[in-house]
Design an enzyme around this catalytic site. Structure first.
Site, PDB file in Angstrom:
ATOM      1  CD  GLU A   1      -2.513   0.874   2.792  1.00 48.51           C
ATOM      2  OE1 GLU A   1      -3.425   1.636   3.113  1.00 48.51           O
ATOM      3  OE2 GLU A   1      -2.431  -0.149   3.097  1.00 48.51           O
TER       4      GLU A   1
ATOM      5  CD  GLU B   1      -4.931   7.202   5.108  1.00 46.72           C
ATOM      6  OE1 GLU B   1      -5.685   6.420   5.542  1.00 46.72           O
ATOM      7  OE2 GLU B   1      -3.268   6.351   5.855  1.00 46.72           O
TER       8      GLU B   1
END
Length: 264
Positions: free
Chosen positions: A137, A141
Site C-alpha cells: 500500500e 490520507e
C-alpha cells in the site's frame, strides 16, 4: 488501535518517476495490467472504476459504503459522508477503486478533502489478500482533525509504521491541492502541489506488488487517537478534480503533471 492495526483490518475486508531518463531502471511488476491514463471525471466510467457498495470494513468504521454516495457534479467526483441507515451503520460513505492494477510510475490526484474530525479523506494504492497478494500500500490520507497536514505511509507485506506528515498550505479542505507520488523500484517520492515533501529509499519500506488505485471517505467512532473524536454536523464530501497515472517512458498525461517536469 494504531493506524497499522486499523489498516490491516481495513484491507482484509476490501472485496512516477523520471520517464525516459530512468525508464530502463524500472522493472515491470507481475500482475500490473493498467496503462497510463488521465480521468477528469466528466463521467464515472464503471468499466474502469469499481464502486464499493453494501458493506463496511470492520468495527472501526462507522459508515457503510454506498454507491449512492459516489457522484459526478460539474466534472468533479464527489464521495459523500452523511447520516443515513444502511446495513449495520447509521452513516453512509463513498469509495471507488480501479479494476486494473498499476505498477511503477507517477500517480497524481487533484483533491479537496472533507470537513470534520473523525473523518479520513484518502487517495491511495492497495493490493492484498482479497486479490491473493500480500498487503502492499502507498497512502495519502488527510485526517479531518487536522486538514493542515497530509499523512504519507507505505505498507510492505502488511508492515507499516512509515507515517510522515507533510504540510498542505492553506488547508486540504479549503481548496483543491495536487498530490503525487513517484514509485520506482529504488525509491518513492511524495509531492504536494508540485513540491517534493518526502522521499523513501529504504528497500524494506518500498512496496513491490502492483496495486489498485483508490479514493475513499469514511469515519470512525473508535480511532480517536489517530483520527480525532467523531463530530458529525452535516453532509461533507471528498472532491476529486482529476487523477492520472503515467507509466515509465510514457508521455505525461496533463500539462501540470509532475511527470512532465521529471522527464525534462
Amino acid at each position: 488501535m494504531t493506524p497499522d492495526r486499523y489498516a490491516r483490518l481495513r484491507r482484509l475486508t476490501l472485496v512516477i518517476l523520471p520517464l525516459a531518463s530512468l525508464a530502463g531502471t524500472a522493472t515491470a511488476q507481475t500482475g500490473a495490467n493498467g496503462a497510463s491514463f488521465m480521468d477528469d471525471f466528466d463521467t464515472l466510467n464503471t468499466g474502469f472504476w469499481f464502486v464499493s457498495d453494501g458493506w463496511n470494513n470492520g468495527p472501526h468504521q462507522n459508515c457503510t459504503w454506498s454507491k449512492k454516495q459516489v457522484k459526478i457534479a460539474n466534472g468533479i467526483l464527489e464521495l459523500v459522508f452523511q447520516e443515513g441507515k444502511k446495513g449495520e451503520r447509521n452513516f453512509v460513505c463513498g469509495e471507488i477503486q480501479t479494476r486494473k492494477r498499476f505498477g511503477y510510475g507517477t500517480y497524481e490526484a487533484r483533491i479537496k478533502t472533507a470537513d470534520g474530525s473523525g473523518l479520513n479523506s484518502a487517495f491511495f494504492t492497495y493490493i492484498g489478500p482479497t486479490d491473493k497478494k500480500p498487503h502492499d500500500e502507498i497512502d495519502f490520507e488527510v485526517l479531518g482533525k487536522n486538514p493542515a497536514k497530509v499523512q504519507l505511509n507505505q505498507y510492505v507485506s502488511a508492515k507499516g509504521g512509515n507515517e510522515h506528515l507533510a504540510d498542505v498550505p492553506g488547508g486540504a479542505n479549503q481548496g483543491f491541492n495536487d498530490y503525487a507520488f513517484v514509485w520506482e523500484k529504488e525509491r518513492i517520492r511524495y509531492y504536494v502541489n508540485g513540491e517534493l515533501v518526502h522521499e523513501v529509499t529504504d528497500p524494506k519500506k518500498i512496496p513491490t506488488n502492483a496495486q489498485k488505485i483508490f479514493f475513499s471517505l469514511w469515519g470512525t467512532d473508535t480511532l480517536r487517537d489517530w483520527m480525532g473524536t467523531f463530530s458529525y454536523m452535516e453532509p461533507t464530501r471528498l472532491q476529486v478534480d482529476r487523477v492520472a497515472f503515467t507509466a515509465p517512458g510514457d508521455e505525461c498525461q496533463f500539462a501540470e503533471s509532475v511527470a512532465c517536469r521529471l522527464s525534462e
